[in-house]
Design a protein around this motif. Structure first.
Motif, PDB file in Angstrom:
ATOM      1  N   GLY A   1      71.110  57.135  35.125  1.00  0.00           N
ATOM      2  CA  GLY A   1      70.805  57.180  36.550  1.00  0.00           C
ATOM      3  C   GLY A   1      71.743  58.119  37.274  1.00  0.00           C
ATOM      4  O   GLY A   1      71.353  59.180  37.731  1.00  0.00           O
TER       5      GLY A   1
ATOM      6  N   ALA B   1      71.458  51.638  36.195  1.00  0.00           N
ATOM      7  CA  ALA B   1      70.328  51.923  35.298  1.00  0.00           C
ATOM      8  C   ALA B   1      70.730  51.870  33.826  1.00  0.00           C
ATOM      9  O   ALA B   1      69.896  51.583  32.968  1.00  0.00           O
ATOM     10  CB  ALA B   1      69.719  53.289  35.620  1.00  0.00           C
TER      11      ALA B   1
ATOM     12  N   CYS C   1      64.530  51.626  36.844  1.00  0.00           N
ATOM     13  CA  CYS C   1      65.771  50.852  36.915  1.00  0.00           C
ATOM     14  C   CYS C   1      65.669  49.499  36.221  1.00  0.00           C
ATOM     15  O   CYS C   1      66.679  48.816  36.049  1.00  0.00           O
ATOM     16  CB  CYS C   1      66.167  50.634  38.370  1.00  0.00           C
TER      17      CYS C   1
END
Length: 153
Positions: free
Chosen positions: A36, A44, A99
Motif C-alpha cells: 500500500g 494493506a 485493503c
C-alpha cells in the motif's frame, strides 16, 4: 535464511534487510498480502508474526526468521474460512477489496486478544488500516459478528 510461512518451511536466499512483504510476494508467490504505502501507515501489508499483527513492509526478513508467519492465504480456506473471513463475506465488507487482506489479518489478531470489543475498541484497533472505499461501518459490523462467533466456539 529459513522462514516458516503458513505452516511450511521455506529456504530463501535474500538480504536480511529485505522487507518481509517482498519475500512473501516475490520470492514465495504469496500475493494476497498487498503493498500500500511502504511506510507501515496503511495496513494493506498486515500479516501475523506468532499471531501478532505486523506491517510486513517494515518488517525485515531476518526479523521474521524463527517466527510463525501467517498470511491471508494461511488464515483459512475457502472450505473452512476463519470466522473473520466468513463475517467479511456475510456483511459484504469489500468493495474494491485491495485493503481487505490486511484488514482481515488485523481483525483476527485483535479478536484473539480482545474477545468482547466495544465499537470504540474496534475503531481503535482497526484505525491503522485504511480503506479508500470507506467501508468502515460494514467492517465494524463484521468484526462484531466474528467476535460473537469466536466466543461461541
Amino acid at each position: 535464511m529459513e522462514l516458516r510461512v503458513n505452516g511450511q518451511t521455506y529456504e530463501v536466499d535474500v538480504e536480511e534487510d529485505m522487507p518481509l512483504l517482498w519475500v512473501l510476494r516475490d520470492e514465495l508467490g504469496l500475493t494476497g498480502t498487498k503493498y500500500g504505502c511502504g511506510i507501515a501507515q496503511c495496513g494493506a501489508c498486515t500479516v501475523h508474526l506468532d499471531g501478532m499483527a505486523v506491517r510486513s513492509c517494515q518488517t525485515w526478513a531476518a526479523d521474521a526468521a524463527g517466527a510463525e508467519i501467517t498470511t491471508i492465504e494461511g488464515l483459512g480456506t475457502p472450505e473452512a474460512p476463519h470466522p473473520v473471513q466468513a463475517a467479511w463475506i456475510e456483511t459484504q465488507v469489500a468493495q474494491c477489496g485491495y485493503c481487505q487482506p490486511g484488514q482481515i489479518m488485523q481483525a483476527a489478531s485483535f479478536l484473539r486478544d480482545v474477545p468482547e470489543p466495544s465499537d470504540q475498541d474496534i475503531d481503535n484497533a482497526m484505525g491503522g488500516n485504511l480503506c479508500r472505499c470507506a467501508t468502515y461501518p460494514r467492517l465494524r459490523a463484521a468484526v462484531r459478528m466474528a467476535a460473537a462467533r469466536l466466543r461461541e466456539g
